[in-house]
Design a protein around this motif. Structure first.
Motif, short mmCIF file in Angstrom:
data_model
loop_
_atom_site.label_atom_id
_atom_site.label_comp_id
_atom_site.label_asym_id
_atom_site.label_seq_id
_atom_site.Cartn_x
_atom_site.Cartn_y
_atom_site.Cartn_z
N GLU A 14 0.82 -1.22 0.00
CA GLU A 14 0.00 0.00 0.00
C GLU A 14 0.85 1.26 0.00
N GLY A 15 2.04 1.15 0.57
CA GLY A 15 2.91 2.32 0.64
C GLY A 15 3.82 2.48 -0.58
N LEU A 16 3.79 1.52 -1.48
CA LEU A 16 4.66 1.63 -2.66
C LEU A 16 4.12 2.68 -3.63
N PRO A 17 5.03 3.32 -4.37
CA PRO A 17 4.55 4.21 -5.43
C PRO A 17 3.71 3.42 -6.44
N SER A 18 2.78 4.12 -7.04
CA SER A 18 1.83 3.47 -7.94
C SER A 18 2.51 2.64 -9.03
N ASP A 19 3.55 3.19 -9.66
CA ASP A 19 4.20 2.47 -10.76
C ASP A 19 4.83 1.17 -10.28
N GLN A 20 5.40 1.21 -9.08
CA GLN A 20 6.02 -0.01 -8.56
C GLN A 20 4.97 -1.08 -8.31
N ARG A 21 3.82 -0.66 -7.81
CA ARG A 21 2.74 -1.63 -7.58
C ARG A 21 2.30 -2.25 -8.89
N HIS A 22 2.19 -1.41 -9.91
CA HIS A 22 1.71 -1.95 -11.19
C HIS A 22 2.75 -2.88 -11.82
N CYS A 23 4.02 -2.55 -11.65
CA CYS A 23 5.06 -3.46 -12.15
C CYS A 23 4.93 -4.82 -11.47
N LEU A 24 4.75 -4.80 -10.15
CA LEU A 24 4.61 -6.05 -9.41
C LEU A 24 3.39 -6.83 -9.88
N ARG A 25 2.29 -6.12 -10.04
CA ARG A 25 1.04 -6.76 -10.47
C ARG A 25 1.22 -7.44 -11.83
N LEU A 26 1.84 -6.71 -12.74
CA LEU A 26 2.02 -7.26 -14.10
C LEU A 26 2.99 -8.43 -14.07
N ARG A 27 4.01 -8.33 -13.22
CA ARG A 27 4.94 -9.46 -13.11
C ARG A 27 4.19 -10.67 -12.56
N ALA A 28 3.31 -10.41 -11.58
CA ALA A 28 2.52 -11.50 -11.00
C ALA A 28 1.58 -12.12 -12.03
N GLU A 29 1.21 -11.34 -13.04
CA GLU A 29 0.36 -11.88 -14.12
C GLU A 29 1.19 -12.68 -15.12
N GLY A 30 2.49 -12.71 -14.91
CA GLY A 30 3.33 -13.55 -15.77
C GLY A 30 4.04 -12.80 -16.88
N PHE A 31 4.00 -11.49 -16.86
CA PHE A 31 4.67 -10.75 -17.92
C PHE A 31 6.16 -10.62 -17.63
N ARG A 32 6.95 -10.64 -18.71
CA ARG A 32 8.39 -10.43 -18.59
C ARG A 32 8.66 -8.92 -18.49
N TYR A 33 9.88 -8.58 -18.05
CA TYR A 33 10.19 -7.17 -17.82
C TYR A 33 9.95 -6.33 -19.08
N ARG A 34 10.37 -6.91 -20.21
CA ARG A 34 10.25 -6.14 -21.46
C ARG A 34 8.78 -5.92 -21.82
N GLU A 35 7.96 -6.90 -21.55
CA GLU A 35 6.53 -6.75 -21.83
C GLU A 35 5.92 -5.70 -20.90
N ILE A 36 6.33 -5.74 -19.65
CA ILE A 36 5.81 -4.76 -18.69
C ILE A 36 6.23 -3.36 -19.13
N ALA A 37 7.48 -3.24 -19.59
CA ALA A 37 7.95 -1.93 -20.06
C ALA A 37 7.08 -1.44 -21.21
#
Lengths: 408, 185
Positions: free
Chosen positions: B135-158
């Motif tokens: 909850e305390g993470l910046p929004s972008d960091q949370r979304h990166c984590l969420r997308l990684r949890a959905e199985g996306f690779r770093y390049r896809e998240i970018a």
């Protein structure tokens, strides 16, 4: 500053490792390190545990929130059909695929699809020629993927799709099962880093091993190889991934990143421009690395002594595959250079053309470029200063250019 | 999976799913929808899209994929493509929503739940710590984590978020290291 490889990889590298995000040579080096280092294995377990706990948390949040789509796929089907009607006639691709899926003799369907494609292509070519007579010959006169095209002043070339041949290679038929299989796999793009291995046996037969390539892909590979005498296909679970790729020896990887990123973004006209360039460069780098590893693999399997003993037919087939990989690698290299050049210019680096390094192998040159590009744009940590990064980038450009020139 | 003009992922060998349709592109889009509907809706919810708009925006992304494929556009990575379109639509919808009501700072994190998610999570001490941290993470960091949890690779998240791969790597690195610390608090 110590430029040697650190004794233990840092947490940053280990996290990139467990996510499979490091360049393959570094990935392999850490894999080897972990095999003998309890300390780092424990660190990896800690990181894996953090990831597991986050996933447990996320699953719990998802379950508690209960957010889910409520509309059925039937609802989407209806909308697709309505959209289809609104848009009018299906596109060429849809019509071709539709023809191919119609019931009836396969030959007749393929002929009909082929006629449709050829007729459309003929109509398109005729129309273009009528509209643009002056430019008709220009594209054909350009040597595809010429290294001469590597110049900062040129506009970025059209991006070939990384990892996939930009144009269908003219591949010769082969007699030796191993080469026949290689040609077929190449046609499918399955020789570009997919977990597909070839295992020749003493009697000249060959087994193609698919390791978790996915059901559809495996069907595609089996279908392409079916009927080639002496070629069988086997499925195996994922292996140890020992690619035989050498670990990096030139640069140190540790904590850090690209200290120049912020300044570069400013000089290039903003972060959005930098981001776009970075993503394009890494895409092309992926394509380049896939090609050089494919070439490296061919070199190992078919050294000059073995090639000398091949029939003319097999040599021609092998040569066609090699040339196609080189052509694509040159295109990838040109695309990288056209995007890196403005960055080097912004950094005030001298033109790499001024340096004349001894031509290295394309494999070594591409690996060096891959390492520096991943430090610059891919988040690979580096202990190099900004100036050292810039100098390394320029040296890698010069080396890659010389290597590609040598195989042109 | 790669689709587009003659992409190999269109599985024609297994035959059509459901009633005969005009082209396999329909089937492919419907199949993707069945697989991705819930993750896309969850992602949109976390962007701050009101629940009532989730289904519309989710379907819109798939309809746009259909249009793109139908016009012969190459879509090498349809999952990432769908999430990119959904993200853009979601951010637009959130902006529109913000014009009518002021968003609070955490509008991009769970706005959902008929039940109280925290109540269930806070019973578990480890999850409670992670919850407070996330909850305390910046929004972008949370979304990166969420997308990684959905199985996306770093390049896809970018690609989805319109940032560099190094930004994604840095975000995920910082978040995971902080989660590790939180677990051992």
């Amino acid at each position: 500053m110590n430029k040697l490889q650190p004794l233990h990889p840092g947490s940053e590298d280990l996290l990139l490792f467990i996510d499979g995000e490091l360049p393959e040579p570094r990935q392999a080096a850490i894999r080897m390190h972990l095999a003998g280092c309890w300390k780092c294995r424990a660190e990896v377990e800690e990181l894996e545990n953090a990831v597991s706990q986050f996933m447990r948390y996320q699953t719990a949040v998802d379950a508690a929130e209960g957010v889910a789509g409520t509309r059925s796929s039937a609802d989407l089907r209806r909308k697709l059909e309505r959209l289809d009607r609104e848009l009018g006639r299906p596109g060429l691709w849809s019509r071709v695929r539709h023809l191919l899926t119609l019931p009836g003799p396969a030959f007749a369907r393929r002929v009909a699809a082929g006629i449709l494609v050829m007729a459309t292509a003929w109509a398109a070519v005729t129309l273009v020629q009528r509209l643009t007579p002056a430019r008709r010959m220009a594209p054909a006169m350009q040597p595809a993927g010429s290294v001469q095209a590597i110049a900062p002043t040129l506009p970025p070339p059209a991006l070939p799709k990384p990892g996939v041949p930009a144009a269908p290679p003219a591949l010769a038929p082969a007699g030796l099962p191993e080469i026949a299989a290689l040609v077929k796999l190449h046609t499918l793009g399955a020789d570009l880093g997919e977990p597909v291995e070839t295992e020749p046996s003493a009697d000249g037969a060959v087994t193609v091993i698919c390791r978790q390539v996915g059901r559809e892909r495996e069907t595609e590979i089996r279908s392409a190889l079916a009927g080639i005498p002496g070629v069988t296909v086997r499925t195996e679970p994922a292996g140890p991934q020992d690619t035989g790729r050498r670990p990096p020896t030139t640069l140190a990887l540790g904590s850090g990143g690209n200290p120049l990123e912020r300044a570069l973004a400013g000089q290039l006209g903003g972060k959005a421009v930098f981001d776009r360039l970075a993503n394009e460069i890494l895409e092309q780098d992926d394509g380049l690395m896939a090609r050089v590893y494919a070439l490296h693999d061919i070199e190992k399997r078919f050294p000059a002594s073995r090639q000398a003993g091949l029939s003319a037919q097999d040599r021609a087939a092998l040569e066609a595959v090699i040339l196609d990989h080189r052509r694509a690698a040159i295109e990838n290299g040109a695309a990288i250079e056209s995007r890196v050049a403005p960055i080097a210019k912004a950094l005030g680096l001298a033109s790499p053309a001024a340096r004349q390094p001894a031509a290295p192998g394309i494999f070594e040159a591409a690996q060096r470029m891959d390492r520096i590009l991943n430090m610059f744009f891919g988040g690979s940590p580096s202990k190099l200063t900004g100036a050292e990064l810039g100098a390394e980038l320029n040296a890698a450009r010069a080396e890659l250019r010389a290597a590609l020139e040598a195989v042109r | 999976m790669s689709i587009g003009a003659l992409g190999p992922a269109v599985d024609l060998a297994t035959g059509a799913i459901g009633p005969p349709m005009e082209s396999p592109v329909h089937e492919l889009v419907v199949q993707l929808y069945e697989e991705m509907r819930d993750p896309v809706c969850r992602y949109l919810a976390r962007l701050g899209v009101p629940r009532t708009a989730l289904d519309d925006l989710c379907q819109e992304a798939f309809l746009r994929l259909f249009q793109a494929l139908r016009s012969g556009k190459q879509v090498p990575n349809p999952r990432a493509w769908i999430f990119t379109v959904a993200r853009n639509s979601g951010l637009n919808a959130r902006e529109a929503e913000a014009r009518t009501q002021e968003l609070d700072e955490k509008a991009d994190w769970p706005q959902v739940a008929s039940a109280d998610p925290e109540a269930a999570i806070l019973k578990d001490e480890t999850l409670a710590r992670i919850h407070r941290l996330v909850e305390g993470l910046p929004s972008d960091q949370r979304h990166c984590l969420r997308l990684r949890a959905e199985g996306f690779r770093y390049r896809e998240i970018a690609g989805i978020m319109g940032v560099t791969v190094s930004t994604v790597a840095g975000s995920i690195r910082r978040s995971v290291l902080r989660i590790r610390e939180a677990i051992h608090e």
